[in-house]
Design a protein around this motif. Sequence first.
Motif, PDB file in Angstrom:
ATOM      1  N   THR A  28      51.527  56.866  21.138  1.00 52.36           N
ATOM      2  CA  THR A  28      50.294  57.181  21.864  1.00 52.36           C
ATOM      3  C   THR A  28      50.618  57.336  23.351  1.00 52.36           C
ATOM      4  O   THR A  28      51.754  57.077  23.769  1.00 52.36           O
ATOM      5  N   TRP A  32      45.939  59.986  26.470  1.00 48.19           N
ATOM      6  CA  TRP A  32      45.147  60.200  25.249  1.00 48.19           C
ATOM      7  C   TRP A  32      44.083  59.111  25.121  1.00 48.19           C
ATOM      8  O   TRP A  32      42.913  59.397  24.877  1.00 48.19           O
ATOM      9  N   ARG A  36      40.133  59.998  25.353  1.00 49.80           N
ATOM     10  CA  ARG A  36      39.403  59.977  24.071  1.00 49.80           C
ATOM     11  C   ARG A  36      38.488  58.775  23.914  1.00 49.80           C
ATOM     12  O   ARG A  36      37.577  58.793  23.077  1.00 49.80           O
ATOM     13  N   THR A  37      38.751  57.688  24.673  1.00 50.56           N
ATOM     14  CA  THR A  37      37.962  56.465  24.441  1.00 50.56           C
ATOM     15  C   THR A  37      37.360  55.863  25.716  1.00 50.56           C
ATOM     16  O   THR A  37      36.353  55.174  25.654  1.00 50.56           O
ATOM     17  N   CYS A 112      29.771  44.980  15.049  1.00 54.34           N
ATOM     18  CA  CYS A 112      29.478  45.304  16.464  1.00 54.34           C
ATOM     19  C   CYS A 112      28.008  45.107  16.813  1.00 54.34           C
ATOM     20  O   CYS A 112      27.652  45.057  17.989  1.00 54.34           O
ATOM     21  N   ARG A 151      48.049  53.260  15.249  1.00 55.48           N
ATOM     22  CA  ARG A 151      47.546  53.786  16.530  1.00 55.48           C
ATOM     23  C   ARG A 151      46.081  54.201  16.468  1.00 55.48           C
ATOM     24  O   ARG A 151      45.430  54.382  17.491  1.00 55.48           O
ATOM     25  N   ASN A 152      45.556  54.381  15.230  1.00 61.87           N
ATOM     26  CA  ASN A 152      44.141  54.745  15.108  1.00 61.87           C
ATOM     27  C   ASN A 152      43.220  53.607  15.509  1.00 61.87           C
ATOM     28  O   ASN A 152      42.070  53.828  15.885  1.00 61.87           O
ATOM     29  N   GLY A 213      37.832  57.135  12.041  1.00 62.58           N
ATOM     30  CA  GLY A 213      37.234  57.221  13.376  1.00 62.58           C
ATOM     31  C   GLY A 213      36.306  58.389  13.585  1.00 62.58           C
ATOM     32  O   GLY A 213      35.186  58.231  14.082  1.00 62.58           O
ATOM     33  N   ASN A 214      36.780  59.572  13.166  1.00 62.81           N
ATOM     34  CA  ASN A 214      35.996  60.773  13.405  1.00 62.81           C
ATOM     35  C   ASN A 214      34.647  60.763  12.689  1.00 62.81           C
ATOM     36  O   ASN A 214      33.623  61.150  13.249  1.00 62.81           O
ATOM     37  N   HIS A 248      26.709  49.440  23.048  1.00 58.49           N
ATOM     38  CA  HIS A 248      27.969  48.904  22.519  1.00 58.49           C
ATOM     39  C   HIS A 248      29.116  49.755  23.062  1.00 58.49           C
ATOM     40  O   HIS A 248      29.022  50.985  23.110  1.00 58.49           O
ATOM     41  N   ASN A 251      33.159  53.798  22.573  1.00 59.78           N
ATOM     42  CA  ASN A 251      33.795  55.041  23.006  1.00 59.78           C
ATOM     43  C   ASN A 251      32.929  55.680  24.088  1.00 59.78           C
ATOM     44  O   ASN A 251      31.746  55.918  23.871  1.00 59.78           O
ATOM     45  N   ARG A 253      32.744  58.609  25.054  1.00 59.65           N
ATOM     46  CA  ARG A 253      32.162  59.910  24.692  1.00 59.65           C
ATOM     47  C   ARG A 253      30.897  59.745  23.849  1.00 59.65           C
ATOM     48  O   ARG A 253      29.959  60.538  23.956  1.00 59.65           O
ATOM     49  N   ILE A 254      30.842  58.703  23.010  1.00 59.78           N
ATOM     50  CA  ILE A 254      29.619  58.416  22.238  1.00 59.78           C
ATOM     51  C   ILE A 254      28.497  58.078  23.215  1.00 59.78           C
ATOM     52  O   ILE A 254      27.381  58.585  23.144  1.00 59.78           O
ATOM     53  N   ASN A 278      37.073  47.558  22.979  1.00 55.48           N
ATOM     54  CA  ASN A 278      35.953  47.381  22.045  1.00 55.48           C
ATOM     55  C   ASN A 278      36.020  45.959  21.493  1.00 55.48           C
ATOM     56  O   ASN A 278      36.882  45.657  20.675  1.00 55.48           O
TER      57      ASN A 278
END
Length: 321
Positions: A28, A32, A36-37, A112, A151-152, A213-214, A248, A251, A253-254, A278
């Motif tokens: 990673t 990235w 991404r997070t 969560c 890594r996910n 994740g996606n 929460h 991420n 982007r969420i 997280n």
Amino acid sequence: MNSKIISIGSYIPSNTVTNKDLEKTVDTTDEWIVSRTGIKQRPIADSSQATSDLAFEAAMTAIERAKIEKNDIDLIIVGTCTPDVATPNVGTLIQKRLGLSNFPAFSIEAACSGFIYALNIADKFIKTGESKCALVVGAETLSRITNWDDRNTCILFADGAGAAILKPTDDKGIIFSELGANGEYADLLHVPYGTSRKPEKSSKDDYFLRMSGNEVFKVAVKTLEEIAIDALKKSNIQSKDVDWFIPHQANVRIIQAVAKRLELPEEKVILSMDIHGNTSAASIPLAFDRAVQDGRIKKGDTILMQSFGAGFTWGSVLLEL
Ligand code: UT7
């Protein structure tokens, strides 16, 4: 009778794992992970610390800031998916460390959404007159159920605790709170085996978090947008009247997608995944406390909190501080 958060406290372990540290162990990059997070580093408990140790520290801070006597507390609810042991529950472990007894103390397993679930239940205890002073905690040691070779997931999860003291009030306090869940999605974010369900042949990986994740991302955005709009509508409050949005911290982007849908400017959005990662049930009170301590959130502010996690579970709380 409404309930009101009169103080908030938090605790994070001193040991920090940075994105650069993870570059050395999995395939990673810092670039990235941040893009991404939104995560830059994550607190990780040392081997002597269990969830109740983190929870106790956060609780003590919340109690001191509330200027109450420990003996005033008559209810403890802890949201966690990483309890110290199968039993006794983390609520009773904290109760013992506080030197208290003879009132309900229990844990909620809602991943969560644990803190929001616990807050919702404490609000109901106070509204019915069963509690006059509740300690509500979100605490996790997710590092113990994280596969540090994956890594996910290992770039995301972290350890920490946040706590709030709730008391009855004639003011507004908690204006609205609603919970939800859909077990259809259980396999998208789960730990396959554990206390009761055992694999035929055991491997270490069986006891770690697995996430698609996606797919989680897509359902999270859709659900969080819907419940935020619903919370405002049912409370008859417009998004422009929300001073702070504390979601929460899974991420960035969420969170940005939901804030955009609510037309909330980014200055009103509390982010803390950059330094906290997280932390599941601990993420909302950790972000909350960070913004109280740095002077952004003040008494009288209107706050919308919302969570989404494994199960799937979700929930929202709208309150006036
Ligand atoms: O807290 C409870 C709720 N949880 C959430 O809401 C989490 C929701 N999901 C997410 O936050 C995101 O899905 C993740 C951060 C987990 C992943 O981000 P993504 O943008 O959805 O990435 P992806 O899984 O679609 O993977 C994109 C690419 C893939 O490569 P290819 O196939 O495009 O070549 C992955 O293999 O990124 C690759 N990738 C990585 N690259 C570098 C996946 N993980 C990493 C990594 N470092 N750690």
